[in-house]
Motif scaffolding. Structure first.
Motif: not given
Length: 299
Positions: A124-131, A287-293
């Protein structure tokens, strides 16, 4: 082979052959070609040169697998990750075997894997930017689907076994005894509700589907409702669940005003052993809430 079984075939409805004799049965043609490709073990042929680009696909459902297929054909290195135990997404968890046999689904997925696509499950992906950074991916394709059912806020004393559509599909494979020869209420009006109601009939149960809106608001196609009715499923419109108490489900009679469902203050009760909520699918997009924009619509 998958499309030839589960697609709703609007092309046949709009086919200009209808004005001459009858539509071209493209649904059956697709199924025949797909089955023949599996039987003959035809590989997917493509000649694209490697681009050196890596793409992460989040979600191994129909959208993610389709994206992976086309990206691989373009020469990209593709990795698909999915939180589930099986690839296929709703094709695995939301379509019963009578409509899409698992061996057909697995064979089609295997054709994509043989193109060089990697599929990682139980992840399960938790941080898309980190992945993206950790895997050195050039792009990320999101195809997380809608494998959650909206939690309906009505009082429930627990006297009726209550579950949701996806839990039902999962649990019924392991042990269908709680759903055998029972009186079951299914709440919802989409494909899921009608699929599982027909499964319940195969379990020897009484199945009644209740939907708060009218036929125009019902997500399922007319022929899907007609197929369920033909198998003995009771389909009732203009009914919303008010509460569950003392092994009874209280329903409020509704009406539709300006495209919205509103209550009428008129109630009725039905006996039930099991309640399955199949109303309003939702995506697990937290998990997308941390992504800007990116703006999450919580409505």
């Amino acid at each position: 082979a998958i499309m030839g079984r589960v697609w709703v075939k609007p092309c046949e409805t709009g086919c200009n052959r209808n004005h001459i004799e009858t539509t071209v049965n493209i649904h059956a043609v697709e199924r025949y070609i797909g089955d023949e490709a599996i039987a003959q073990k035809w590989p997917v042929r493509f000649e694209a040169k490697p681009t050196g680009k890596k793409v992460l696909v989040v979600g191994a459902g129909p959208g993610g697998l389709s994206a992976a297929y086309h990206l691989a054909r373009l020469g990209h290195d593709v990795e698909v990750v999915d939180a589930g135990k099986q690839p296929g997404g709703l094709m695995w968890t939301g379509i019963p075997d009578y409509r899409l046999p698992k061996e057909i689904l697995n064979a089609e997925i295997d054709r994509i894997v043989k193109m060089g696509v990697k599929i990682r499950l139980n992840y399960k992906v938790k941080d898309i930017q980190q992945e993206k950074t950790a895997g050195n991916f050039d792009a990320v394709y999101l195809s997380i689907g809608a494998q959650l059912i909206h939690d309906e806020a009505f009082p429930n004393d627990g006297s009726v076994l209550t579950t949701d559509a996806f839990a039902f599909f999962r649990d019924a494979k392991l042990n269908n005894s709680p759903f055998l020869k029972k009186k079951v209420v299914v709440y919802g009006g989409g494909k899921l509700a009608l699929y599982l109601s027909r499964m319940l009939k195969r379990f020897g149960s009484e199945a009644a589907v209740y939907f708060p809106g009218d036929k125009k608001l019902m997500p399922a196609y007319d022929y899907e409702t007609e197929d369920a009715l033909a198998e003995g499923v009771d389909v009732q419109l203009y009914r919303s669940i008010n509460k569950v108490e003392n092994k009874k489900i209280t329903l409020e009679v509704t009406k539709v005003e300006k495209g919205k469902v509103v209550g009428t203050g008129v109630f009725e009760t039905v006996d039930a052993d099991v309640l399955i909520n199949a109303n309003k699918q939702e995506a697990d997009s937290g998990f997308l809430r941390a992504v800007s924009g990116i703006k999450i619509n919580d409505d």
